[in-house]
Enzyme design. Structure first.
Site, PDB file in Angstrom:
ATOM      1  N   HIS A   1       1.768   4.705  -2.770  1.00  0.00           N
ATOM      2  CA  HIS A   1       1.878   6.144  -2.536  1.00  0.00           C
ATOM      3  C   HIS A   1       3.266   6.660  -2.915  1.00  0.00           C
ATOM      4  O   HIS A   1       3.407   7.716  -3.534  1.00  0.00           O
ATOM      5  CB  HIS A   1       1.613   6.450  -1.054  1.00  0.00           C
ATOM      6  CG  HIS A   1       0.204   6.231  -0.618  1.00  0.00           C
ATOM      7  ND1 HIS A   1      -0.873   6.739  -1.294  1.00  0.00           N
ATOM      8  CD2 HIS A   1      -0.309   5.563   0.442  1.00  0.00           C
ATOM      9  CE1 HIS A   1      -1.995   6.398  -0.669  1.00  0.00           C
ATOM     10  NE2 HIS A   1      -1.677   5.673   0.388  1.00  0.00           N
TER      11      HIS A   1
ATOM     12  N   HIS B   1       0.833  -1.209   0.000  1.00  0.00           N
ATOM     13  CA  HIS B   1       0.000   0.000   0.000  1.00  0.00           C
ATOM     14  C   HIS B   1       0.867   1.259   0.000  1.00  0.00           C
ATOM     15  O   HIS B   1       0.655   2.183  -0.808  1.00  0.00           O
ATOM     16  CB  HIS B   1      -0.906  -0.019   1.227  1.00  0.00           C
ATOM     17  CG  HIS B   1      -1.901   1.092   1.262  1.00  0.00           C
ATOM     18  ND1 HIS B   1      -3.146   0.996   0.676  1.00  0.00           N
ATOM     19  CD2 HIS B   1      -1.840   2.347   1.794  1.00  0.00           C
ATOM     20  CE1 HIS B   1      -3.806   2.132   0.844  1.00  0.00           C
ATOM     21  NE2 HIS B   1      -3.030   2.966   1.533  1.00  0.00           N
ATOM     22  N   GLU B   2       1.840   1.295   0.908  1.00  0.00           N
ATOM     23  CA  GLU B   2       2.692   2.487   0.997  1.00  0.00           C
ATOM     24  C   GLU B   2       3.587   2.637  -0.231  1.00  0.00           C
ATOM     25  O   GLU B   2       3.909   3.756  -0.644  1.00  0.00           O
ATOM     26  CB  GLU B   2       3.544   2.434   2.267  1.00  0.00           C
ATOM     27  CG  GLU B   2       2.753   2.335   3.557  1.00  0.00           C
ATOM     28  CD  GLU B   2       1.661   3.384   3.677  1.00  0.00           C
ATOM     29  OE1 GLU B   2       1.850   4.498   3.145  1.00  0.00           O
ATOM     30  OE2 GLU B   2       0.623   3.089   4.275  1.00  0.00           O
TER      31      GLU B   2
END
Length: 473
Positions: free
Chosen positions: A21, A17-18
């Site tokens: 980003h 997920h990170e």
């Protein structure tokens, strides 16, 4: 195994997920100051270029700190916690002449070209949504990998334990004549050897009459189906043959408190002999809050255990009615085989599985919001840990599939329009796009505080559900 499986699950999915980003921020020229896996105090880290890569103490989230993001708002993106002090000046980009109040850490300064807030709304939306996109992509890749590496999982039988007459459409009542334990051999003009072939033959059968042939004992019956709904009712009425052997017991459930163990064979319920798993499920489901006496076989000898099924509200997928069903917290086992498939089929399978899981999770959220599903069905890290351990115990393909399922779940939950989640920040950007100027820092911080309270409330509710289940309430 449960602890390790949970750590790997959370670690991998948080990293994915990170990473979304991070990569999206770099792709539009945003400076990334910190990439953190975990929240809270820093345990380990190193600096490379402008970015500090760290492992933090609380493995329940993570965050990417981008240039120019004021600390409180930045940390709210992923639920991150400050480490006790400001890490640098914050940025005001509204163009106001507001003077900072005494003690206010938000000191105006000119934004840099590589700050987050200096980018367009579209670029910022891309960065915020990239974590969700990566989680969905991970699920698709994991499902595809399982199908390509092991094949498509299938039940290695066409034997049925019972036909539930109450679910059959009027034109298919003749199927109730199929005796318990019979093995389906042909549906229409298609020979069947695996359960997926049974499902495919029924779903793809043309409108009108078709025959079902079976063996042990041999026979044949005819049925008439007129639409897709009737085909689904037939599939729901056919219970696959499963031995009444316990594969897994969830901690804190009625079965666990009654002393039922993995490998136990259920011989009888209240003196009524049990030959198949669906028979056991049928009795338990209609016995919510009613004590049952289970006769089980363990190590070659009989034992008696008393268990009271807990009531659980569920939505009937056929009638869409809310029903209260008994649950005791055990799983059965069905012989499974992996059928090799070519890569294009594996890719299609990965896509279909991802779409199907997404639909199921969205339906659950819909039922939760409308009240058709009880909030008692929410689970916390305790439930996640239990399911991770059970999936890992069944082998790598099952564990990868569970990781894919949880990744979709994480993506959808992050899209909820709650400030501090990705969906909340996308909502802020949507408001900015409409009004042509962003919300003020104070407004974002206040809404982020509200979102944080909502999120904590949901977490407390879910954790409370798990504790009530563990202590038999």
């Amino acid at each position: 195994m449960t602890l390790l499986a949970t750590i790997v699950l959370l670690g991998v999915l948080i990293f994915v997920h990170e990473l979304g980003h991070f990569l999206a921020a770099r792709s539009v020229g945003i400076r990334v100051e910190r990439f953190s896996i975990g929240l809270g105090p820093r345990i380990f880290g190193f600096q490379r270029g402008d970015t500090e890569y760290v492992i933090s103490a609380i493995p329940l989230g993570g965050y990417v700190k981008m240039g120019g993001m004021e600390d409180d708002v930045m940390e709210a993106i992923e639920g991150g916690a400050k480490e006790g002090e400001a890490e640098g000046p914050s940025v005001r980009v509204e163009g106001t002449a507001e003077r900072p109040e005494e003690g206010d850490r938000t000191v105006p300064r000119a934004p840099r070209p590589d700050d987050f807030d200096s980018k367009s709304v579209l670029a910022r939306a891309w960065v915020i949504s990239a974590g969700v996109i990566m989680n969905m992509l991970f699920a698709f890749v994991a499902f595809t990998l399982v199908a390509a590496g092991w094949g498509q999982a299938d039940f290695d039988t066409t034997r049925i334990s019972q036909v539930r007459v109450e679910l059959l459409p009027p034109g298919a009542l003749a199927l109730s004549e199929i005796p318990a334990g019979a093995t389906l051999t042909r549906i229409g003009d298609r020979e069947v050897e695996l359960w997926s072939e049974v499902v495919g033959a029924i779903r793809e059968s043309p409108d009108g009459a078709f025959t079902v042939a079976f063996a042990d004992p041999a026979g044949e019956v005819s049925a008439v189906l007129n639409d897709e709904g009737e085909r689904e009712r037939v599939l729901a009425a056919l219970d696959i043959w499963t031995e009444p052997v316990v594969r897994a017991v969830s901690p804190g459930t009625p079965a666990d408190r009654a002393g039922i163990q993995n490998g136990d064979r259920i011989l009888a319920v209240d003196g009524q002999p049990i030959d198949t798993w669906p028979e056991l499920v049928s009795i338990v489901e209609r016995s919510a809050d009613v004590e049952l006496e289970l006769t089980i076989e363990r190590a070659g000898g009989p034992l008696v255990r008393r268990v009271t099924p807990a009531g659980e509200e569920v939505v009937d997928p056929l009638t869409e009615e809310v029903r209260t069903l008994g649950r005791i917290g055990i799983l059965g086992t069905t012989p499974t085989v992996y059928t090799p498939v070519p890569l294009p089929t594996a890719v299609r399978s990965g896509w279909d599985d991802t779409v199907a899981i997404t639909g199921e999770i969205l339906a659950f959220l819909r039922d939760l919001v409308t009240g058709r599903m009880s909030a008692r069905n929410l689970g916390s890290i305790v439930t996640i840990g239990e399911m991770s351990g059970q999936a890992a115990a069944e082998g790598l393909p099952v564990y990868l599939s569970f990781m894919a399922l949880f990744s979709v779940n994480l993506a959808i939950l992050n899209l909820l329009p709650i400030p501090v989640l990705d969906g909340g920040h996308l909502l802020f950007l949507g408001i900015e796009a409409v009004r042509r100027r962003p919300l003020s820092i104070r407004q974002r911080m206040r809404w982020s505080q509200v979102g944080f309270v909502i999120l904590i409330g949901i977490m407390v509710l879910a954790l409370g559900n798990d504790f009530l289940r563990l202590f038999g309430r």
